[in-house]
Design a protein around this motif. Sequence first.
Motif, PDB file in Angstrom:
ATOM      1  N   ALA A 115      44.213  32.066   7.318  1.00 27.05           N
ATOM      2  CA  ALA A 115      44.674  31.032   8.090  1.00 27.05           C
ATOM      3  C   ALA A 115      46.040  30.474   7.152  1.00 27.05           C
ATOM      4  O   ALA A 115      46.999  30.572   7.832  1.00 27.05           O
ATOM      5  CB  ALA A 115      43.810  30.114   8.514  1.00 27.05           C
ATOM      6  N   GLU A 125      45.206  38.684  14.495  1.00 26.01           N
ATOM      7  CA  GLU A 125      45.910  37.778  15.456  1.00 26.01           C
ATOM      8  C   GLU A 125      46.811  38.458  16.502  1.00 26.01           C
ATOM      9  O   GLU A 125      46.808  38.054  17.447  1.00 26.01           O
ATOM     10  CB  GLU A 125      47.278  36.685  14.513  1.00 26.01           C
ATOM     11  CG  GLU A 125      46.256  35.652  13.931  1.00 26.01           C
ATOM     12  CD  GLU A 125      45.600  34.766  14.822  1.00 26.01           C
ATOM     13  OE1 GLU A 125      46.376  34.068  15.638  1.00 26.01           O
ATOM     14  OE2 GLU A 125      44.261  34.496  14.657  1.00 26.01           O
ATOM     15  N   THR A 162      36.273  38.615  15.570  1.00 30.31           N
ATOM     16  CA  THR A 162      37.056  38.758  14.449  1.00 30.31           C
ATOM     17  C   THR A 162      36.777  38.014  13.203  1.00 30.31           C
ATOM     18  O   THR A 162      35.530  37.410  13.181  1.00 30.31           O
ATOM     19  CB  THR A 162      38.427  37.995  14.922  1.00 30.31           C
ATOM     20  OG1 THR A 162      38.142  37.064  15.609  1.00 30.31           O
ATOM     21  CG2 THR A 162      39.232  38.857  16.091  1.00 30.31           C
ATOM     22  N   HIS A 163      37.641  38.047  12.164  1.00 28.95           N
ATOM     23  CA  HIS A 163      36.999  37.395  10.781  1.00 28.95           C
ATOM     24  C   HIS A 163      37.903  36.601  10.088  1.00 28.95           C
ATOM     25  O   HIS A 163      37.077  36.000   9.080  1.00 28.95           O
ATOM     26  CB  HIS A 163      36.895  38.871   9.970  1.00 28.95           C
ATOM     27  CG  HIS A 163      36.035  39.975  10.729  1.00 28.95           C
ATOM     28  ND1 HIS A 163      34.524  39.652  10.936  1.00 28.95           N
ATOM     29  CD2 HIS A 163      36.423  41.015  11.369  1.00 28.95           C
ATOM     30  CE1 HIS A 163      34.310  40.800  11.665  1.00 28.95           C
ATOM     31  NE2 HIS A 163      35.224  41.632  11.910  1.00 28.95           N
ATOM     32  N   ALA A 164      39.027  36.369  10.335  1.00 27.30           N
ATOM     33  CA  ALA A 164      40.037  35.529   9.564  1.00 27.30           C
ATOM     34  C   ALA A 164      39.280  34.307   9.098  1.00 27.30           C
ATOM     35  O   ALA A 164      38.672  33.537  10.153  1.00 27.30           O
ATOM     36  CB  ALA A 164      41.329  35.418  10.114  1.00 27.30           C
ATOM     37  N   GLY A 165      39.331  33.738   7.607  1.00 19.94           N
ATOM     38  CA  GLY A 165      38.778  32.584   7.431  1.00 19.94           C
ATOM     39  C   GLY A 165      40.009  31.773   6.914  1.00 19.94           C
ATOM     40  O   GLY A 165      41.193  31.769   7.429  1.00 19.94           O
ATOM     41  N   VAL A 166      39.406  30.664   6.065  1.00 19.69           N
ATOM     42  CA  VAL A 166      40.499  29.804   5.633  1.00 19.69           C
ATOM     43  C   VAL A 166      41.853  30.445   4.921  1.00 19.69           C
ATOM     44  O   VAL A 166      42.858  30.142   5.329  1.00 19.69           O
ATOM     45  CB  VAL A 166      39.893  28.633   4.767  1.00 19.69           C
ATOM     46  CG1 VAL A 166      40.889  27.820   4.415  1.00 19.69           C
ATOM     47  CG2 VAL A 166      38.960  27.947   5.434  1.00 19.69           C
ATOM     48  N   MET A 191      30.253  31.174  23.424  1.00 19.88           N
ATOM     49  CA  MET A 191      31.454  32.291  23.109  1.00 19.88           C
ATOM     50  C   MET A 191      31.004  32.931  21.797  1.00 19.88           C
ATOM     51  O   MET A 191      31.838  33.590  21.192  1.00 19.88           O
ATOM     52  CB  MET A 191      32.696  31.633  23.179  1.00 19.88           C
ATOM     53  CG  MET A 191      33.006  31.434  24.572  1.00 19.88           C
ATOM     54  SD  MET A 191      32.958  32.625  25.640  1.00 19.88           S
ATOM     55  CE  MET A 191      31.533  32.017  26.894  1.00 19.88           C
ATOM     56  N   GLY A 192      29.967  32.406  21.093  1.00 20.56           N
ATOM     57  CA  GLY A 192      29.759  33.081  19.855  1.00 20.56           C
ATOM     58  C   GLY A 192      30.215  32.520  18.617  1.00 20.56           C
ATOM     59  O   GLY A 192      30.264  32.977  17.489  1.00 20.56           O
ATOM     60  N   ILE A 193      30.607  31.284  18.771  1.00 21.19           N
ATOM     61  CA  ILE A 193      31.300  30.322  17.594  1.00 21.19           C
ATOM     62  C   ILE A 193      29.906  29.879  16.940  1.00 21.19           C
ATOM     63  O   ILE A 193      29.277  29.055  17.740  1.00 21.19           O
ATOM     64  CB  ILE A 193      32.189  29.340  17.919  1.00 21.19           C
ATOM     65  CG1 ILE A 193      33.382  30.191  18.582  1.00 21.19           C
ATOM     66  CG2 ILE A 193      32.499  28.334  16.856  1.00 21.19           C
ATOM     67  CD1 ILE A 193      34.458  29.114  19.115  1.00 21.19           C
ATOM     68  N   SER A 234      45.328  29.243  14.093  1.00 20.22           N
ATOM     69  CA  SER A 234      44.589  30.224  13.352  1.00 20.22           C
ATOM     70  C   SER A 234      43.377  30.301  14.229  1.00 20.22           C
ATOM     71  O   SER A 234      43.144  29.506  15.061  1.00 20.22           O
ATOM     72  CB  SER A 234      44.342  30.097  12.152  1.00 20.22           C
ATOM     73  OG  SER A 234      43.253  28.831  11.921  1.00 20.22           O
ATOM     74  N   ARG A 235      42.656  31.464  13.999  1.00 22.91           N
ATOM     75  CA  ARG A 235      41.306  31.680  14.631  1.00 22.91           C
ATOM     76  C   ARG A 235      40.594  30.541  14.444  1.00 22.91           C
ATOM     77  O   ARG A 235      39.727  30.007  15.293  1.00 22.91           O
ATOM     78  CB  ARG A 235      40.572  33.087  13.877  1.00 22.91           C
ATOM     79  CG  ARG A 235      39.246  33.095  14.247  1.00 22.91           C
ATOM     80  CD  ARG A 235      38.715  34.635  13.700  1.00 22.91           C
ATOM     81  NE  ARG A 235      37.507  34.902  13.853  1.00 22.91           N
ATOM     82  CZ  ARG A 235      36.345  34.483  12.986  1.00 22.91           C
ATOM     83  NH1 ARG A 235      36.743  33.857  11.827  1.00 22.91           N
ATOM     84  NH2 ARG A 235      35.332  34.699  13.552  1.00 22.91           N
ATOM     85  N   LEU A 236      40.597  29.931  13.333  1.00 20.28           N
ATOM     86  CA  LEU A 236      39.754  28.893  12.903  1.00 20.28           C
ATOM     87  C   LEU A 236      40.134  27.630  13.538  1.00 20.28           C
ATOM     88  O   LEU A 236      39.420  26.888  14.326  1.00 20.28           O
ATOM     89  CB  LEU A 236      39.929  28.423  11.246  1.00 20.28           C
ATOM     90  CG  LEU A 236      38.837  27.937  10.590  1.00 20.28           C
ATOM     91  CD1 LEU A 236      37.436  28.676  10.711  1.00 20.28           C
ATOM     92  CD2 LEU A 236      38.977  27.962   9.130  1.00 20.28           C
ATOM     93  N   HIS A 261      36.980  35.293  19.015  1.00 17.28           N
ATOM     94  CA  HIS A 261      36.302  34.819  17.589  1.00 17.28           C
ATOM     95  C   HIS A 261      35.234  35.501  17.187  1.00 17.28           C
ATOM     96  O   HIS A 261      35.235  35.787  15.920  1.00 17.28           O
ATOM     97  CB  HIS A 261      35.892  33.246  17.991  1.00 17.28           C
ATOM     98  CG  HIS A 261      35.494  32.419  16.844  1.00 17.28           C
ATOM     99  ND1 HIS A 261      36.345  31.826  15.837  1.00 17.28           N
ATOM    100  CD2 HIS A 261      34.254  32.517  16.082  1.00 17.28           C
ATOM    101  CE1 HIS A 261      35.685  31.300  14.849  1.00 17.28           C
ATOM    102  NE2 HIS A 261      34.356  31.674  15.043  1.00 17.28           N
ATOM    103  N   VAL A 262      34.346  35.749  17.921  1.00 19.90           N
ATOM    104  CA  VAL A 262      33.022  36.318  17.370  1.00 19.90           C
ATOM    105  C   VAL A 262      33.205  37.849  17.126  1.00 19.90           C
ATOM    106  O   VAL A 262      32.587  38.454  16.199  1.00 19.90           O
ATOM    107  CB  VAL A 262      31.849  36.253  18.437  1.00 19.90           C
ATOM    108  CG1 VAL A 262      32.135  37.122  19.733  1.00 19.90           C
ATOM    109  CG2 VAL A 262      30.537  36.477  17.860  1.00 19.90           C
ATOM    110  N   ARG A 320      49.355  25.852   9.511  1.00 22.66           N
ATOM    111  CA  ARG A 320      48.752  27.295   9.536  1.00 22.66           C
ATOM    112  C   ARG A 320      47.264  27.175  10.042  1.00 22.66           C
ATOM    113  O   ARG A 320      46.925  28.014  10.908  1.00 22.66           O
ATOM    114  CB  ARG A 320      48.846  27.749   8.005  1.00 22.66           C
ATOM    115  CG  ARG A 320      50.369  28.308   7.765  1.00 22.66           C
ATOM    116  CD  ARG A 320      50.451  29.689   8.234  1.00 22.66           C
ATOM    117  NE  ARG A 320      51.786  30.008   8.165  1.00 22.66           N
ATOM    118  CZ  ARG A 320      52.033  30.995   7.070  1.00 22.66           C
ATOM    119  NH1 ARG A 320      51.546  31.199   6.109  1.00 22.66           N
ATOM    120  NH2 ARG A 320      53.376  31.207   7.192  1.00 22.66           N
ATOM    121  N   LEU A 321      46.717  26.213   9.367  1.00 21.86           N
ATOM    122  CA  LEU A 321      45.345  26.117  10.138  1.00 21.86           C
ATOM    123  C   LEU A 321      44.925  26.036  11.584  1.00 21.86           C
ATOM    124  O   LEU A 321      44.321  26.508  12.269  1.00 21.86           O
ATOM    125  CB  LEU A 321      44.306  25.016   9.476  1.00 21.86           C
ATOM    126  CG  LEU A 321      44.009  25.046   7.920  1.00 21.86           C
ATOM    127  CD1 LEU A 321      43.550  23.869   7.372  1.00 21.86           C
ATOM    128  CD2 LEU A 321      42.820  26.151   7.876  1.00 21.86           C
TER     129      LEU A 321
END
Lengths: 331, 362, 264
Positions: free
Chosen positions: C117, C128, C110-114, B226-228, B207-209, C107-108, B203-204
Amino acid sequence: METFLQQIINGLTLGSVYALVALGYTMVYGIIGLINFAHGEVVMIGAMVALSVITGLLGSHASLPAVVIILAGLFVAILVCVAIAYSMEKIAYRPLRSAPRLAPLITAIGMSIVLQNVALMVWGRNYRTFPTLITPTPHIIFGAAMTDLQMLIVVLAALLMGGLVLIVQRTRLGIAMRATAQNPQVAGLMGIDINVIISAAFVIGAALAAVAGLMVMAYYGIAHYYMGFLLGLKAFTAAVLGGIGNLAGAMLGGLLLGIIEALGAGYIGDVSNVCGLSSLSDALQQKCADNDGQVSLFGSNYQDVFAFFVLILVLIFRPSGLLGERVADRA
Amino acid sequence: MSLAARRSGIPVHVWAGVALVAIALGVLPFVAALAGQAWVRILNFAMIYTMLALGLNIVVGFAGLLDLGYIAFYAVGAYTYALLASPQFGIHLPFWVILPIGASIACLFGVLLGTPTLKLRGDYLAIVTLGFGEIIRIFLNNLNAPLNFTNGPQGINLIDPFRIGGFSLASTETFFGISFSGPQKYYYMLLLLTIAVIFVNLRLQNSRLGRAWEAIREDEIAAKAMGINTRNVKLLAFAMGASFGGIAGAVFSATQQFISPESFGLFESIIVLAMVVLGGMGNIPGVILGAVLLTLLPEVLRYTMEPLQMALFGRVVIDAETIRLLVFGVALVAIMLFRPAGLWPSAVRKRELEVAKEEAAA
Amino acid sequence: MSEHTLLSAEHIDKRFGGVQALSEVSFSIRDGEIYGLIGPNGAGKTSLFNVLTGIYIPDGGSFTFDGAPLNRLKPNEVAERGIARTFQNIRLFQNLSALENVMIGRHVRTHAGVFGAIFRDRTTLAEEAAITSRAYQLLDYVGIATRANDLAKHLAYGDQRRLEIARALATDPKLLALDEPAAGMNATETRALKGLLEDIRRDGTTILLIEHDMKLVMSVCDRVLVLDYGRKIAEGTAAAVQKDPKVIAAYLGGEVSLHVKAAG
C-alpha cells in the motif's frame, strides 16, 4: 476482617454516588445512544451551586436548622442542573439527532469544556471546603465504622434509585421511555412525543446528578471545578460495566465499582508488597529493613487504575456488560 | 498503467499550485517568527497534532473504531524517546534509532490492547480504550517508586534534542547568511515528517487495505461475508494508528525536551478526536485542517482575548486561560451544529475513480 | 450439470432460546445447479443461510463443501472457501461507490499489505489494476456499469440488489447464495434478474436461491428445498415440489398461494 468490612462500607458509599451519576449516563445512552460527556460537569455544577447556597444561608440565616439549609441548597442545585441539562440537550444535541454518530459526541465534549470554564469563572480555581453541617458520628458495626453521613448517602441513594425504578416501571412516562429506548420510530408512531421523553431522560439524570454532587462534596468535604471529570468518567465506566442502557446495570455497576476501588485501595499495598521476596536481593532486603518491611510495587495511588482494569476484564468476558443483553449480530 | 504515466497526466497548473504551497510552507516559519518564536513553536505543534490526528483518523475515520485513549500511544512514543535519550537512565541513543523503536513499542501496545478488545461493539470499545489511556497515564504518574522509571509527576527533563552528527536542531545557527532559530530548524524537520505521514496515509487509504477498513466501517457483517478477516484488519488499523501516535510522541519529546504525564490526559485524547471529527472524519485534508485549526485557535485566543477585553471594557474581565477554553468549547459546539459532517467532509472520490476507469479501459 | 456434489448439509440444527429455527435439515446441492430454498415466512431460510455462511454456529449437524467439512468457520473463512452471499435486507457499503463495493469483493482473492500500500511496488500496482478492471467487468456483467461512481446508497433499489450480486461474484465463489434477490423488484427487473441468474450458472457458478417470487423460483431452479417451521418438508424438482400436498398445506396456511403464482 475489620479492614475488609470497612472498605466495603466505604466502597458502598462511593458506589452509591457512582450509581446515581451512572443512571444519568445510561438513561440518555439507552434512549438516544449518546455518551453525554458533559454529565460529569452537571454533577460538579450541582455540588458548586449547593455549596454557594449553603454557605450563603449559613452567613445570613445561621439560625436555621442544618437540614433546612441543606435541603435549600439541594433544591436550588437540582433546579440549576435541570435547567442546564434541559437547555444543553435542546441546543447542543437535539439539532444533531440525525447527524453522523460522532457529531453529538463532539458537541458534548464542547459543552463539557464550556461548563467547566464557566464554573472556573464563577467559583474560581481553588478547592472549596464544604462546611461540616452533619458532624460525622461513627457507628461501630462488627468492628468497622460507618458514619451517619455514609448511612444517609447510601439510604438516600437507595430511595432515589427505588423511586426511579418505580417511575420507569409503573408510570406512563416510564413506559413511554422504555418504548422509546426500544424503538424511537415506532414509539413516535404510537403517539409518544419523543422530544418530551428525551428531555425527561436528561432532566431526571440531572436531578440525580445534583444530589450526587452534594453527596460527594459532603463526603469528601471539598469541591472543585474539575471534580466532575474523573467522577463522570468513573460513573460512565460503571454504567458500561453494568451494561449501558440498563438501569439495574448502572446501579449494580456503580456499587461494584465503588467496592472494587475501595478494596483495591485498601489491599493493593499489601498484595504487591515485595518484601516476601527480599531474600532474592540484598538491595531489596536493605530497602525492606528501612521501610518496616513494606515495599509495595503499587501503592494506593493506583486506586483509579482498578476501575479501568476491572472494566476491561469484564468487557473481554462479557462484551455487553454484566447485565447488558447480548446483542447477537443480525444478518 | 505505470506511475510515470499517471504523473505525466497531471496538468501544469496543479504543479504550479504545488510549487506555490511549497514556497509558502518554506517561508512560513520566517513569517511566523515576525510575531515571535512562540508562533514558530505553535506551528511545530500544529504539525505534531497533524501527525497524531492522521494516526487517529486511520482508526476512527477509516476503520470506524472509536478510540478515546489514543493519546496513550503518543505517551508511549514520548516516554520511549525520553528514556532512551536523557540523563534519566544515562542512555543517549540517536533520534533515528529511537524513532522506529518508539513506533514499534507503540504498535505493540496497540496490538496488546486491540487483541482482546476489538470484538467489542463501538461504544464499548470507546470506553475500554478510554480506560486504557487512563491506565497508561496513571502508571506514568506513579512509576517513580519503589523503582524510578518515569520520574512520576515531575516528568523527564533535559531530553536530548534531535542531533545529526554534531548538528543539533535545538540551537540557533546561520546558513547562507540566514539565521535559523532552534524552532525554525525543527519546523523543517517536522514538515518533512508530516509530509511523509500524509503521504503514507494517502497511500493507505487508496489501497486494498484502506478499502477493507472502509468496508468494516460501513458494515462489519457484510465485510466479513465478503471474506475480509475483520479481526486482523481492525487490528492492523489499530497498530498503524498506534505507530503514528508513537512517532508523534517521540517527535514531541525531542522538540519539547521535557515531558510529564500531564501532557497525556484524557483531555488530549479528546482534543485529537475533536480534530478528526471536526475536520471531517476519514478525509485526510479535512483532518489536517481540523488539526491545524484546533491547534491555532486556542493560541490565537490566548493572544487576542486580553487585548480584546481591554478594548471593549477597559479591563480584563475574564482571565485569558479561562476565556480561551470557554471560546474553544463554544466553537466546538458551534462548528458541529453548523457542519455536522465536519468542516471538510470526505467527498465522493470521483476524480480519482475516473482515472481508474480510464486505466481499466486502456 | 454434473452429478458432483458441491455442498451437502447433514442434520443441521439451530435453536434460538426456546425456538427451534432449524431442525435436522439435510440436503445437497450439485455442481452447476440453481437450487431453490423456499418456505413461508419464518420457515428458517435465512437462518439456514446464516448457519451456512458462519454468521451463526449450528447447534448440531455439519456441512461439507467442495469435498471438505465447513464446520465452525468464521464468515470470512467461509467466503474464502468459495461461498459468497447477498443479504435479504441489502447490506452494501453505503457510503462507498458501486465500483469500490465490488473492489472490496476482490479483497479475499488479493494480497497487498501495508508494504504494498505504501510503496506501490510493481506487484501491487498490477494487482490494483486487475482489481479495478475485474470490478468494472462485473458491474458491466450485472448491468450497472454506468453507475460505477455513484455511492451505493444513491442507487435504485433494483440496482442495489445487482450490485450486491456483483460484489459477491467478485470473491470468485463456487457457490453464490442469494437471499431474496427479487424482493422489491418489478416484473421487468425480475425478468432481467432471471437472465442474470442463468448467465451466472452458465458461467460456472452454482446458485443457492432463497426467493418468495414463486414464478421466478419455478422457472429458474433445477431443484427446490421447502422448509416449514425449520424442517425440510419437501425436496425435488420445481414441478414435483409444487404438487406435494405437504407443501401446499404449508403455503395455504401462509399468505402465498403456490398454484396461482406458479401457473406461469
